[in-house]
Motif scaffolding. Sequence first.
Motif, PDB file in Angstrom:
ATOM      1  N   ILE A 215       0.845  -1.204   0.000  1.00 10.36           N
ATOM      2  CA  ILE A 215       0.000   0.000   0.000  1.00 10.36           C
ATOM      3  C   ILE A 215       0.876   1.248   0.000  1.00 10.36           C
ATOM      4  N   LYS A 216       1.930   1.231   0.807  1.00 11.34           N
ATOM      5  CA  LYS A 216       2.805   2.410   0.887  1.00 11.34           C
ATOM      6  C   LYS A 216       3.525   2.664  -0.433  1.00 11.34           C
ATOM      7  N   GLN A 217       3.866   1.582  -1.136  1.00 11.34           N
ATOM      8  CA  GLN A 217       4.639   1.745  -2.386  1.00 11.34           C
ATOM      9  C   GLN A 217       3.753   2.014  -3.610  1.00 11.34           C
ATOM     10  N   ALA A 218       2.452   1.767  -3.460  1.00 13.15           N
ATOM     11  CA  ALA A 218       1.573   1.852  -4.641  1.00 13.15           C
ATOM     12  C   ALA A 218       1.376   3.289  -5.119  1.00 13.15           C
ATOM     13  N   LYS A 219       1.291   3.431  -6.441  1.00 12.74           N
ATOM     14  CA  LYS A 219       0.880   4.717  -7.040  1.00 12.74           C
ATOM     15  C   LYS A 219      -0.623   4.656  -7.309  1.00 12.74           C
ATOM     16  N   ILE A 220      -1.058   3.505  -7.855  1.00 12.72           N
ATOM     17  CA  ILE A 220      -2.491   3.336  -8.117  1.00 12.72           C
ATOM     18  C   ILE A 220      -2.981   2.090  -7.375  1.00 12.72           C
ATOM     19  N   ILE A 221      -4.023   2.293  -6.579  1.00 16.85           N
ATOM     20  CA  ILE A 221      -4.669   1.157  -5.912  1.00 16.85           C
ATOM     21  C   ILE A 221      -5.925   0.863  -6.732  1.00 16.85           C
ATOM     22  N   LEU A 222      -5.902  -0.283  -7.402  1.00 14.35           N
ATOM     23  CA  LEU A 222      -6.975  -0.639  -8.349  1.00 14.35           C
ATOM     24  C   LEU A 222      -8.029  -1.486  -7.668  1.00 14.35           C
ATOM     25  N   TRP A 223      -9.257  -1.136  -7.854  1.00  9.57           N
ATOM     26  CA  TRP A 223     -10.360  -1.960  -7.322  1.00  9.57           C
ATOM     27  C   TRP A 223     -10.426  -3.250  -8.132  1.00  9.57           C
ATOM     28  N   ASP A 224     -10.838  -4.337  -7.484  1.00 10.99           N
ATOM     29  CA  ASP A 224     -10.871  -5.630  -8.168  1.00 10.99           C
ATOM     30  C   ASP A 224     -12.173  -5.796  -8.982  1.00 10.99           C
ATOM     31  N   GLY A 225     -12.405  -4.902  -9.919  1.00  7.84           N
ATOM     32  CA  GLY A 225     -13.608  -4.981 -10.751  1.00  7.84           C
ATOM     33  C   GLY A 225     -13.221  -5.122 -12.220  1.00  7.84           C
ATOM     34  N   TYR A 226     -14.166  -5.570 -13.006  1.00 14.06           N
ATOM     35  CA  TYR A 226     -13.892  -5.784 -14.436  1.00 14.06           C
ATOM     36  C   TYR A 226     -15.216  -5.864 -15.195  1.00 14.06           C
ATOM     37  N   CYS A 227     -15.127  -5.750 -16.502  1.00 12.67           N
ATOM     38  CA  CYS A 227     -16.312  -5.916 -17.350  1.00 12.67           C
ATOM     39  C   CYS A 227     -16.329  -7.347 -17.869  1.00 12.67           C
ATOM     40  N   SER A 228     -17.449  -8.035 -17.651  1.00 15.75           N
ATOM     41  CA  SER A 228     -17.519  -9.440 -18.065  1.00 15.75           C
ATOM     42  C   SER A 228     -17.517  -9.588 -19.589  1.00 15.75           C
ATOM     43  N   VAL A 229     -17.902  -8.542 -20.301  1.00 17.17           N
ATOM     44  CA  VAL A 229     -17.874  -8.597 -21.776  1.00 17.17           C
ATOM     45  C   VAL A 229     -16.410  -8.487 -22.248  1.00 17.17           C
ATOM     46  N   HIS A 230     -15.713  -7.480 -21.763  1.00 19.81           N
ATOM     47  CA  HIS A 230     -14.356  -7.220 -22.265  1.00 19.81           C
ATOM     48  C   HIS A 230     -13.311  -8.199 -21.738  1.00 19.81           C
ATOM     49  N   GLN A 231     -13.609  -8.885 -20.642  1.00 18.87           N
ATOM     50  CA  GLN A 231     -12.620  -9.852 -20.167  1.00 18.87           C
ATOM     51  C   GLN A 231     -12.600 -11.114 -21.042  1.00 18.87           C
ATOM     52  N   MET A 232     -13.535 -11.213 -21.971  1.00 14.76           N
ATOM     53  CA  MET A 232     -13.553 -12.361 -22.876  1.00 14.76           C
ATOM     54  C   MET A 232     -12.455 -12.259 -23.945  1.00 14.76           C
ATOM     55  N   PHE A 233     -11.963 -11.057 -24.196  1.00 13.75           N
ATOM     56  CA  PHE A 233     -10.922 -10.909 -25.213  1.00 13.75           C
ATOM     57  C   PHE A 233      -9.587 -11.372 -24.636  1.00 13.75           C
ATOM     58  N   LEU A 234      -8.862 -12.196 -25.417  1.00 11.17           N
ATOM     59  CA  LEU A 234      -7.611 -12.783 -24.931  1.00 11.17           C
ATOM     60  C   LEU A 234      -6.470 -12.470 -25.889  1.00 11.17           C
ATOM     61  N   PRO A 235      -5.226 -12.479 -25.391  1.00 11.76           N
ATOM     62  CA  PRO A 235      -4.087 -12.201 -26.285  1.00 11.76           C
ATOM     63  C   PRO A 235      -4.052 -13.146 -27.484  1.00 11.76           C
ATOM     64  N   GLU A 236      -4.443 -14.410 -27.269  1.00 13.90           N
ATOM     65  CA  GLU A 236      -4.378 -15.355 -28.400  1.00 13.90           C
ATOM     66  C   GLU A 236      -5.360 -15.005 -29.519  1.00 13.90           C
ATOM     67  N   HIS A 237      -6.417 -14.270 -29.182  1.00 16.32           N
ATOM     68  CA  HIS A 237      -7.335 -13.827 -30.247  1.00 16.32           C
ATOM     69  C   HIS A 237      -6.620 -12.841 -31.167  1.00 16.32           C
ATOM     70  N   VAL A 238      -5.794 -11.994 -30.570  1.00 14.29           N
ATOM     71  CA  VAL A 238      -5.025 -11.032 -31.380  1.00 14.29           C
ATOM     72  C   VAL A 238      -4.034 -11.813 -32.248  1.00 14.29           C
ATOM     73  N   ASP A 239      -3.357 -12.801 -31.632  1.00 14.07           N
ATOM     74  CA  ASP A 239      -2.374 -13.608 -32.381  1.00 14.07           C
ATOM     75  C   ASP A 239      -3.044 -14.288 -33.582  1.00 14.07           C
ATOM     76  N   TYR A 240      -4.246 -14.811 -33.349  1.00 15.44           N
ATOM     77  CA  TYR A 240      -4.964 -15.525 -34.409  1.00 15.44           C
ATOM     78  C   TYR A 240      -5.175 -14.606 -35.622  1.00 15.44           C
ATOM     79  N   TYR A 241      -5.685 -13.405 -35.372  1.00 15.56           N
ATOM     80  CA  TYR A 241      -5.977 -12.497 -36.503  1.00 15.56           C
ATOM     81  C   TYR A 241      -4.695 -12.012 -37.173  1.00 15.56           C
TER      82      TYR A 241
END
Length: 365
Positions: A215-241
Amino acid sequence: MSEAAPVPLEPLYALSDEALVTRIEAAKKSLGDSCVILGHHYQREEVYQFADLTGDSLKLSRLAQQRPNARYIVFCGVHFMAEVADILSSPDQTAILPDLAAGCSMADMADLPAVEEAWKALGTVIDVENTVTPVTYVNSTADLKAFCGEHGGTVCTSSNAQLVLEWAFSQREKTLFFPDQHLGRNTGYLMDIPLEQMVVYKPSEPMGGLTEQQIKQAKIILWDGYCSVHQMFLPEHVDYYREKYPGIKVIVHPESALEVCQKADAQGSTELIQKMVRESPSGSQWAVGTEFNLVNRLNHEMPDKDIFYLCPTICMCSTMFRIDLQHLCWTLENLVAGHIVNPITVPERETALAKTALERMLAIM
Ligand code: 13P
Ligand code: SF4
């Protein structure tokens, strides 16, 4: 308003789309300038066609302010967007969400008690009021925007996150960023903040699962939230295209994971994604990582380009999809009959503080 009987919703489900379109056109005509329909880019096509104004979250926030003659702002989007419209519009305007079930699952991942608890917990390790600027992504409830307003913080959208974070760091040395960890991390990464200084706060764990040192060293403390739609995109999808279509451009929304954004050619808000694809030369090839309805629309609009959906499965924002022709027809016909259905009214004190946070954001732009 007149006293005609309220229009029930259920019978509208027996009508064909053509009949609904005709009825919506008639209601819209009858309401004239007293009603403005705002449409987010993720709306399904049959609803989107009725929007007087379209845009990403930031553009729609501003547009909501710019129609003072419209007594009714019918928001074809999700709940937090209609709340922003209510906060930024004048008291004699009413923001309406055609289906109250159109929420945002990411916004639901942070609530005021949990954020207050986190603020308190962090306060046992660091002087939060003097060293942490709270920044909420616009995809959040109005009370969290009010929390930011009250604690010297602000709001950001996917199109201004970097400018907002630069402002936040000009105020205080650290930022608590909620609810989307990915937008926070992607933006911090673009600002050269080392990954180890961006820590994830897990609200279900004591002290967010972080050590005092982290906590002391952090610049950004990120909440553990995400979008269930956008988390479906994966690096391998980029590799495929990239492998299948050498030279293809990849563009993604920054709610996608860092590993995906790093492999993409560009990242940006829904407005920026549309602009870049539209402005590319005929014959261009694109793989687009954002909600399906937007990608589908671009695909139909530009048959001279190859526009692919980045994920092999279709990822739709199911809450945005709640707004259908039936709900739009029901909303408009009730307005014609003198009844306001589904008004979104943020309580007065919350409105004042949330407005402070939103106005700070609009001043940064
Ligand atoms: P934009 O601000 O880019 O329109 O994004 C809103 C959103 O909810 C994306 O999932
Ligand atoms: Fe919320 Fe994700 Fe839908 Fe955007 S796409 S409105 S972040 S659930």
